[in-house]
Design a protein around this motif. Structure first.
Motif, PDB file in Angstrom:
ATOM      1  N   ASP A 215     -33.127  39.057  28.214  1.00  0.00           N
ATOM      2  CA  ASP A 215     -32.547  37.997  27.407  1.00  0.00           C
ATOM      3  C   ASP A 215     -31.325  38.531  26.672  1.00  0.00           C
ATOM      4  N   ALA A 216     -30.668  37.661  25.889  1.00  0.00           N
ATOM      5  CA  ALA A 216     -29.407  38.018  25.227  1.00  0.00           C
ATOM      6  C   ALA A 216     -29.603  39.154  24.238  1.00  0.00           C
ATOM      7  N   LYS A 217     -30.693  39.156  23.471  1.00  0.00           N
ATOM      8  CA  LYS A 217     -30.894  40.185  22.457  1.00  0.00           C
ATOM      9  C   LYS A 217     -31.094  41.554  23.105  1.00  0.00           C
ATOM     10  N   THR A 218     -31.905  41.600  24.154  1.00  0.00           N
ATOM     11  CA  THR A 218     -32.142  42.866  24.844  1.00  0.00           C
ATOM     12  C   THR A 218     -30.842  43.402  25.431  1.00  0.00           C
ATOM     13  N   PHE A 219     -30.066  42.475  25.999  1.00  0.00           N
ATOM     14  CA  PHE A 219     -28.762  42.850  26.561  1.00  0.00           C
ATOM     15  C   PHE A 219     -27.879  43.489  25.481  1.00  0.00           C
ATOM     16  N   ALA A 220     -27.812  42.858  24.311  1.00  0.00           N
ATOM     17  CA  ALA A 220     -26.954  43.344  23.239  1.00  0.00           C
ATOM     18  C   ALA A 220     -27.432  44.685  22.703  1.00  0.00           C
ATOM     19  N   VAL A 221     -28.748  44.844  22.546  1.00  0.00           N
ATOM     20  CA  VAL A 221     -29.300  46.097  22.034  1.00  0.00           C
ATOM     21  C   VAL A 221     -29.004  47.242  22.993  1.00  0.00           C
ATOM     22  N   LYS A 222     -29.222  47.011  24.285  1.00  0.00           N
ATOM     23  CA  LYS A 222     -28.967  48.051  25.285  1.00  0.00           C
ATOM     24  C   LYS A 222     -27.484  48.405  25.339  1.00  0.00           C
ATOM     25  N   LEU A 223     -26.652  47.354  25.292  1.00  0.00           N
ATOM     26  CA  LEU A 223     -25.214  47.580  25.351  1.00  0.00           C
ATOM     27  C   LEU A 223     -24.740  48.410  24.160  1.00  0.00           C
ATOM     28  N   LYS A 224     -25.218  48.040  22.967  1.00  0.00           N
ATOM     29  CA  LYS A 224     -24.812  48.754  21.761  1.00  0.00           C
ATOM     30  C   LYS A 224     -25.275  50.215  21.810  1.00  0.00           C
ATOM     31  N   ALA A 225     -26.496  50.429  22.270  1.00  0.00           N
ATOM     32  CA  ALA A 225     -27.021  51.793  22.361  1.00  0.00           C
ATOM     33  C   ALA A 225     -26.208  52.622  23.349  1.00  0.00           C
ATOM     34  N   MET A 226     -25.855  52.005  24.475  1.00  0.00           N
ATOM     35  CA  MET A 226     -25.113  52.745  25.486  1.00  0.00           C
ATOM     36  C   MET A 226     -23.704  53.091  25.013  1.00  0.00           C
ATOM     37  N   VAL A 227     -23.054  52.130  24.362  1.00  0.00           N
ATOM     38  CA  VAL A 227     -21.717  52.388  23.834  1.00  0.00           C
ATOM     39  C   VAL A 227     -21.768  53.464  22.757  1.00  0.00           C
ATOM     40  N   THR A 228     -22.796  53.421  21.898  1.00  0.00           N
ATOM     41  CA  THR A 228     -22.950  54.435  20.853  1.00  0.00           C
ATOM     42  C   THR A 228     -23.145  55.812  21.462  1.00  0.00           C
ATOM     43  N   LEU A 229     -23.969  55.880  22.517  1.00  0.00           N
ATOM     44  CA  LEU A 229     -24.188  57.142  23.208  1.00  0.00           C
ATOM     45  C   LEU A 229     -22.887  57.672  23.794  1.00  0.00           C
ATOM     46  N   PHE A 230     -22.115  56.760  24.391  1.00  0.00           N
ATOM     47  CA  PHE A 230     -20.830  57.144  24.982  1.00  0.00           C
ATOM     48  C   PHE A 230     -19.875  57.661  23.906  1.00  0.00           C
ATOM     49  N   GLN A 231     -19.851  56.998  22.756  1.00  0.00           N
ATOM     50  CA  GLN A 231     -18.979  57.423  21.667  1.00  0.00           C
ATOM     51  C   GLN A 231     -19.373  58.807  21.166  1.00  0.00           C
ATOM     52  N   GLN A 232     -20.671  59.063  21.057  1.00  0.00           N
ATOM     53  CA  GLN A 232     -21.126  60.371  20.592  1.00  0.00           C
ATOM     54  C   GLN A 232     -20.715  61.469  21.564  1.00  0.00           C
ATOM     55  N   ARG A 233     -20.858  61.196  22.848  1.00  0.00           N
ATOM     56  CA  ARG A 233     -20.473  62.189  23.842  1.00  0.00           C
ATOM     57  C   ARG A 233     -18.970  62.449  23.812  1.00  0.00           C
ATOM     58  N   THR A 234     -18.197  61.382  23.657  1.00  0.00           N
ATOM     59  CA  THR A 234     -16.748  61.526  23.588  1.00  0.00           C
ATOM     60  C   THR A 234     -16.345  62.330  22.363  1.00  0.00           C
ATOM     61  N   ARG A 235     -16.994  62.041  21.230  1.00  0.00           N
ATOM     62  CA  ARG A 235     -16.700  62.767  20.001  1.00  0.00           C
ATOM     63  C   ARG A 235     -17.028  64.249  20.152  1.00  0.00           C
ATOM     64  N   THR A 236     -18.191  64.532  20.756  1.00  0.00           N
ATOM     65  CA  THR A 236     -18.591  65.923  20.953  1.00  0.00           C
ATOM     66  C   THR A 236     -17.601  66.656  21.850  1.00  0.00           C
ATOM     67  N   ALA A 237     -17.154  65.985  22.920  1.00  0.00           N
ATOM     68  CA  ALA A 237     -16.194  66.604  23.833  1.00  0.00           C
ATOM     69  C   ALA A 237     -14.863  66.871  23.141  1.00  0.00           C
ATOM     70  N   LYS A 238     -14.444  65.912  22.294  1.00  0.00           N
ATOM     71  CA  LYS A 238     -13.177  66.073  21.592  1.00  0.00           C
ATOM     72  C   LYS A 238     -13.249  67.234  20.607  1.00  0.00           C
ATOM     73  N   ILE A 239     -14.359  67.342  19.888  1.00  0.00           N
ATOM     74  CA  ILE A 239     -14.518  68.431  18.922  1.00  0.00           C
ATOM     75  C   ILE A 239     -14.558  69.783  19.634  1.00  0.00           C
ATOM     76  N   GLN A 240     -15.232  69.821  20.788  1.00  0.00           N
ATOM     77  CA  GLN A 240     -15.259  71.064  21.561  1.00  0.00           C
ATOM     78  C   GLN A 240     -13.858  71.454  22.002  1.00  0.00           C
ATOM     79  N   GLU A 241     -13.053  70.457  22.399  1.00  0.00           N
ATOM     80  CA  GLU A 241     -11.667  70.738  22.781  1.00  0.00           C
ATOM     81  C   GLU A 241     -10.902  71.347  21.610  1.00  0.00           C
ATOM     82  N   TYR A 242     -11.060  70.754  20.413  1.00  0.00           N
ATOM     83  CA  TYR A 242     -10.372  71.282  19.235  1.00  0.00           C
ATOM     84  C   TYR A 242     -10.839  72.703  18.917  1.00  0.00           C
ATOM     85  N   LEU A 243     -12.144  72.951  19.077  1.00  0.00           N
ATOM     86  CA  LEU A 243     -12.675  74.286  18.794  1.00  0.00           C
ATOM     87  C   LEU A 243     -12.100  75.308  19.760  1.00  0.00           C
ATOM     88  N   TYR A 244     -12.081  74.967  21.051  1.00  0.00           N
ATOM     89  CA  TYR A 244     -11.546  75.894  22.045  1.00  0.00           C
ATOM     90  C   TYR A 244     -10.060  76.160  21.815  1.00  0.00           C
TER      91      TYR A 244
END
Length: 531
Positions: free
Chosen positions: A128-157
């Motif tokens: 349903d719509a709510k499940t769709f939104a919850v999954k989408l938000k979780a996936m985007v949040t996960l993607f943002q965290q991974r991107t942030r971690t990769a960016k910080i690692q780049e700055y560290l290196y």
């Protein structure tokens, strides 16, 4: 989605799944840049697919006829994005879930790891719509965290790569120090006794270079002398620290640049600097204490989960030794270091001279102290767009009250200093006053480096010179063409990508390496190579 990387790494082909035959080719100039280019290409393509999928999913949830093109979806859903709702609206629960910042998002293993997994799960589960939104938000949040971690690692290196001393340069210093102790020819008085009077003769062209990097200093000296039309009138004053003095003296003793006159001195050789209290030394001692308490180590900085990657990058940059080095700040005492000279040209050790610099002595300074290239106008909008607000923190009342944020900035690296006019001002005292104010404010008045306090100290004392004399940015952006760089009088590798590091931009590095003799026994012995 399939990713094909050719063996030569000269191009990358991205093939979306489900029979799409168009592909994206990313031209890559070198192996060093390929992975970053691939990352950004995939990042853009992932965002594009996600956007199309979200629009399609929302359209399906509303019960509308599915569109097969982005154009169709844009016509149907564009008004909603712009704030004008059609009769069929997105279920309100989707907005509620996406805008809810209070509920904690569970990022467990059940979160889809790829866009394909997400699509399959939504189809199979008839969500349903709510499940769709919850999954989408979780996936985007996960993607943002991974991107942030990769960016910080780049700055560290990048921080580690730019702050560390390459083993080849360490090897060169050690070999030259050993040569100094075993070879009398490496311990020559510089300059010879007959040329000592020229060190205080204002009819010569006096250049000052402050550096603890032997290889970098050698390039500056070689490029300066080789491009001079009157090298016999050139006097280069090389100032270094105690640990680098013997290697620096050995290098210039064994690599003569006759007829130019080279002087090599260490800071401890200046009586003025070793007697009594010197404001710059006191300020640097306090600065080191503040940084160690305020910034913390690199591990603590990287572990911070709340700050933006750019903030973390700035804090990592604060740990760089050059920002609290006396070698970096001592230029503010040039009048005291050279009490007999009336005018000098100051050169950073990451520049290359490409023309005769004697015409700089003919520039009328109009009573100003500092002749510098302004950095707020020019064709390169990335490099030549710097104003006071680019360096000073105008959210701080002390800065906002005293300066104009839109005032044009200027650059260190190649500066004409009228020492005679300087001695009539309070520039050095102003510099130290603001250094103290910055320490009291927990380093919050400006970005790191010597330029911000320099902008303040030389405020009203700077004369703009032609940009031909100083081209900037070769160490932090690769958009500069070789042709443009070759047409400049002095090029400056300011930024992290120094030409002696592996992270240097490969197309620009030859402009620097052309002044390195790779057949020299010290250079060969330490495996210093052109690329």
């Amino acid at each position: 989605m399939q990713l094909h990387i050719s063996p030569s790494l000269r191009h990358v082909t991205v093939l979306p799944a489900k029979g799409v035959r168009e592909f994206i080719k990313v031209k890559i100039g070198s192996r060093r840049l390929s992975y970053r280019m691939v990352f950004y290409s995939l990042l853009f393509f992932t965002f594009l697919l996600r956007f199309v999928f979200v629009l399609t999913a929302v359209d399906t949830i509303e019960g509308q006829t599915k569109c097969s093109t982005i154009g169709c979806l844009g016509k149907k859903l564009g008004p909603q994005i712009l704030g004008r709702r059609l009769e069929a609206t997105v279920p309100e629960v989707i907005y509620q879930v996406l805008e809810d910042n209070q509920s904690e998002i569970q990022l467990g293993p059940e979160i889809p790891q790829t866009l394909e997994d997400f699509v399959a799960e939504m189809k199979d589960g008839r969500s349903d719509a709510k499940t769709f939104a919850v999954k989408l938000k979780a996936m985007v949040t996960l993607f943002q965290q991974r991107t942030r971690t990769a960016k910080i690692q780049e700055y560290l290196y990048r921080h580690v790569a730019s702050s560390s001393i390459p083993k080849q340069l360490h090897c060169l210093a050690l070999r030259l120090a050993n040569e100094h102790s075993t070879n009398a020819n490496a311990r020559l008085q510089l300059p010879d006794a007959e040329f000592v009077p020229a060190l205080v003769d204002n009819s010569f062209f006096h250049f000052v270079l402050i550096s603890d990097n032997v290889l970098a200093a050698s390039v500056v000296a070689s490029s300066l002398v080789h491009n001079s039309l009157r090298p016999e009138r050139v006097v280069l004053h090389v100032i270094t620290d105690r640990k680098t003095y013997y290697p620096m003296q050995a290098w210039f003793s064994l690599h003569s640049l006759t007829p130019a006159i080279i002087e090599v001195k260490a800071l401890h050789h200046f009586d003025w600097l070793t007697k009594g209290k010197v404001p710059v030394l006191e300020a640097m001692e306090k600065d080191q204490k503040v940084r160690s308490q305020f910034r913390g180590g690199s591990s603590a900085i990287v572990a911070n989960n709340t700050e933006q990657p750019k903030v973390i990058a700035a804090k990592l940059q604060a740990l760089s030794p050059k920002y609290n080095s006396v070698m970096n700040h001592i230029r503010i005492h040039l009048p005291e270091l050279f009490p007999s000279l009336n005018k000098v040209v100051f050169l950073d050790d990451d520049i290359v001279v490409q023309t005769d610099l004697s015409p700089l002595w003919d520039i009328e300074m109009n009573g100003k102290v500092n002749g510098a290239v302004e950095t707020c106008i020019g064709e390169d909008k990335f490099v030549m767009s710097k104003r006071f607000k680019s360096y000073l923190n105008f959210s701080h009342p002390l800065i906002a009250k005293n300066f104009n944020p839109n005032e044009c900035a200027w650059a260190y690296g190649m500066n004409i200093f009228d020492l005679e006019a300087w001695r009539k001002t309070s520039i050095s005292q102003t510099y130290h006053h603001w250094i103290e104010e910055n320490l009291k404010s927990d380093l919050s008045l400006w970005q790191l480096g010597t330029l911000p306090p320099g902008l303040i100290a030389f405020h009203g004392h700077t004369h703009s010179i032609d940009p031909f004399w100083h081209m900037l940015g070769l160490g932090y952006q690769e958009n500069t063409t070789v042709a443009d760089a070759e047409s400049a009088g002095v090029i400056h590798f300011n930024g992290r990508a120094k030409p002696w590091l592996d992270i240097a931009f490969p197309q620009l590095r030859p402009l620097w390496t052309k002044y390195v003799d790779f057949s020299d026994r010290f250079i060969k012995g330490c495996h210093i190579r052109a690329s």
